[in-house]
Design an enzyme around this catalytic site. Structure first.
Site, short mmCIF file in Angstrom:
data_model
loop_
_atom_site.label_atom_id
_atom_site.label_comp_id
_atom_site.label_asym_id
_atom_site.label_seq_id
_atom_site.Cartn_x
_atom_site.Cartn_y
_atom_site.Cartn_z
N ARG A 1 -3.59 3.52 12.19
CA ARG A 1 -3.49 4.68 11.20
C ARG A 1 -2.07 5.75 12.45
O ARG A 1 -0.76 5.75 12.03
CB ARG A 1 -4.80 5.34 10.93
CG ARG A 1 -5.16 5.00 9.68
CD ARG A 1 -6.24 5.41 9.53
NE ARG A 1 -6.70 4.30 8.64
CZ ARG A 1 -7.63 4.88 8.34
NH1 ARG A 1 -8.91 5.58 8.58
NH2 ARG A 1 -9.07 3.87 7.62
N LYS B 1 -11.86 -7.34 5.28
CA LYS B 1 -11.19 -7.33 6.71
C LYS B 1 -12.74 -6.00 6.68
O LYS B 1 -12.54 -5.17 6.33
CB LYS B 1 -10.09 -6.84 6.13
CG LYS B 1 -9.47 -5.39 7.37
CD LYS B 1 -8.01 -4.87 6.57
CE LYS B 1 -7.81 -3.52 7.11
NZ LYS B 1 -6.91 -3.23 7.34
N CYS C 1 0.49 -0.99 -0.30
CA CYS C 1 -0.02 0.03 0.12
C CYS C 1 0.87 0.72 0.10
O CYS C 1 2.26 0.99 0.14
CB CYS C 1 -1.06 0.04 0.89
SG CYS C 1 -2.40 1.00 0.78
N GLU D 1 -16.78 -7.22 -4.93
CA GLU D 1 -15.48 -6.85 -4.73
C GLU D 1 -14.76 -8.92 -4.65
O GLU D 1 -13.56 -8.20 -5.89
CB GLU D 1 -14.83 -6.64 -3.61
CG GLU D 1 -15.17 -5.34 -3.58
CD GLU D 1 -14.30 -4.19 -4.19
OE1 GLU D 1 -13.04 -4.95 -5.45
OE2 GLU D 1 -14.70 -3.09 -4.64
N CYS E 1 -4.09 6.17 -0.06
CA CYS E 1 -3.79 4.90 -0.30
C CYS E 1 -3.16 5.68 -1.84
O CYS E 1 -2.91 4.35 -2.98
CB CYS E 1 -4.74 3.51 -0.06
SG CYS E 1 -5.02 3.73 1.28
N LYS F 1 -12.35 -4.44 1.67
CA LYS F 1 -11.82 -4.31 3.18
C LYS F 1 -12.31 -3.16 3.26
O LYS F 1 -13.17 -2.08 2.04
CB LYS F 1 -10.47 -3.79 2.51
CG LYS F 1 -9.47 -3.00 3.35
CD LYS F 1 -8.03 -2.68 3.25
CE LYS F 1 -7.72 -1.29 3.58
NZ LYS F 1 -6.23 -1.03 4.06
C1 PBG Z 1 -3.55 0.13 4.28
C2 PBG Z 1 -3.61 -0.41 5.02
C3 PBG Z 1 -4.21 -0.14 6.91
C4 PBG Z 1 -4.62 -1.68 7.51
C5 PBG Z 1 -3.95 -2.58 7.42
N1 PBG Z 1 -3.42 -2.24 5.95
C6 PBG Z 1 -4.89 0.85 7.02
C7 PBG Z 1 -5.75 1.83 6.43
O1 PBG Z 1 -6.73 1.37 5.31
O2 PBG Z 1 -6.50 3.04 6.46
C8 PBG Z 1 -5.04 -1.36 8.83
C9 PBG Z 1 -4.93 -3.13 9.61
C10 PBG Z 1 -5.50 -2.30 11.06
O3 PBG Z 1 -6.21 -1.80 11.72
O4 PBG Z 1 -5.15 -3.15 11.92
N2 PBG Z 1 -4.17 0.41 3.46
#
Ligand code: PBG
Length: 336
Positions: free
Chosen positions: A205, A248, A120, A233, A130, A195
């Site tokens: 974050r 997720k 990412c 998706e 992202c 997601k």
């Molecule tokens: C990156 C990413 C995120 C998470 C995994 N990859 C954060 C987001 O999308 O803001 C979250 C993982 C977690 O909260 O444990 N895009």
């Protein structure tokens, strides 16, 4: 015959009987432990909103991996936190970026470990989104080539799987194409397919310093009210060549895991995210919950919903608890 004829309690009378008919198993083989890697030396900083989780510099992380190996956790997922961020996420695909260097070291010292890298750009972008920002919009197609470049740079360091988590349309296909062209047609892709735009990522974050500077991620991550869209998706990602797909977060989306499991004949992963972890830790610190029992119940529930694989920050402590209790996996969830 005496009323009632059917007494389900008979099979619950002893731990032996309960074990005999237990429908769901939980094994360390199925758990992936996520980690945050930072630049520098000698760093092991606890993440405030994720007690028990740390940001590691590479040298310290190698020590952590010795512990992990000893405990029997065999799969990890890495996130990189670069020292410099910019609006092209240069650190994400730098051949000497933090993840690329970490991966080479890990593969040198722990060749058997399953090393998965998150693909990412948000941790590497000055604005925390992202993708490439054009005006106030996140540009989809311009972002794809950077994601593919990032995945390729991870592949070149010997990772076992790449995991795109950006939610741009077409990114699995774009990554697959570049990997295939460059001799990595055997490298699997774990797609964060469903997601959601979730508030449960808050602690992550903080950990990664990747909160978006303006707006939110709702124009690319999914609306939490939608289930059918998640299935679309997933279908798209499979068509584009995903090998494993992920739902997720996990706990608030168990129905999505179940629906995906029923519809698609592929392994499903679920990400028990930072906010889910933080809730358990906070409640435990307040003395409101017994964390060991709650964690095992949560992980079992995610498995019962249909997840083959669980990404969880609890993986290491679960292995430790199991070892302390003198038990082998599969875990017996009704013992302390
Ligand atoms: C990156 C990413 C995120 C998470 C995994 N990859 C954060 C987001 O999308 O803001 C979250 C993982 C977690 O909260 O444990 N895009």
């Amino acid at each position: 015959m005496k009323f009632p004829t059917f007494r389900p309690r008979r099979m619950r009378a002893t731990e032996g009987l309960r074990k005999l008919v237990r429908e769901t198993s939980l094994s360390l083989d199925q758990l992936i432990m996520p980690y945050f890697i930072v630049e520098g030396m000698g760093i092991k900083n606890e993440i405030e909103s994720m007690p028990g989780q740390f940001r590691f510099s590479i040298d310290q992380f190698l020590k952590e991996l010795e512990e992990l190996e000893e405990l029997g956790v065999e799969h990890i997922l890495l996130f990189g936190i670069p020292s410099k961020k910019d609006d092209r996420a240069s650190g994400a695909y730098d051949p000497n970026g933090v993840i690329q260097r970490a991966s080479r070291e890990i593969k040198k010292h722990f060749p058997k470990l399953t090393l998965i890298t998150d693909v990412c750009l948000c941790e590497y972008m000055s604005h925390g989104h992202c993708g490439i920002v054009e005006g106030e919009k996140i540009a989809n197609d311009a972002t794809l080539s950077l994601l593919a470049k990032t995945a390729l740079s991870h592949a070149e360091t010997g990772v076992d799987m790449v995991a795109p988590s950006d939610m741009m349309d077409g990114r699995v296909g774009a990554i697959r194409r570049v990997l295939d062209e460059r001799g990595f047609s055997n490298l699997p892709i774990l797609s964060y397919a469903a997601k959601y735009a979730s508030s449960f990522y808050g602690p992550f974050r903080d950990a990664a310093g990747s909160a978006p500077e303006f707006g939110d991620r709702k124009s690319y991550q999914m609306d939490s009210a939608n289930l059918k869209e998640a299935l679309r998706e997933i279908e798209l990602d499979l068509k584009e060549g995903a090998d494993l797909i992920m739902v997720k977060p996990a706990l608030p989306y168990l129905d999505v895991i179940r629906a995906a499991k029923d519809k698609f004949n592929i392994p499903i992963a679920a990400y028990n995210v930072s906010g889910e972890y933080a809730m358990v830790k906070a409640a435990h610190a307040m003395g409101f919950l017994d964390e060991k029992k709650v964690v095992l119940e949560i992980l079992t529930s995610i498995r019962r919903a249909g997840a083959n694989v669980i990404l969880t920050y609890h993986a290491k402590e679960v292995a430790l608890w199991s070892k302390e209790a003198g038990r082998q996996f599969p875990l017996n969830i009704s013992t302390p």
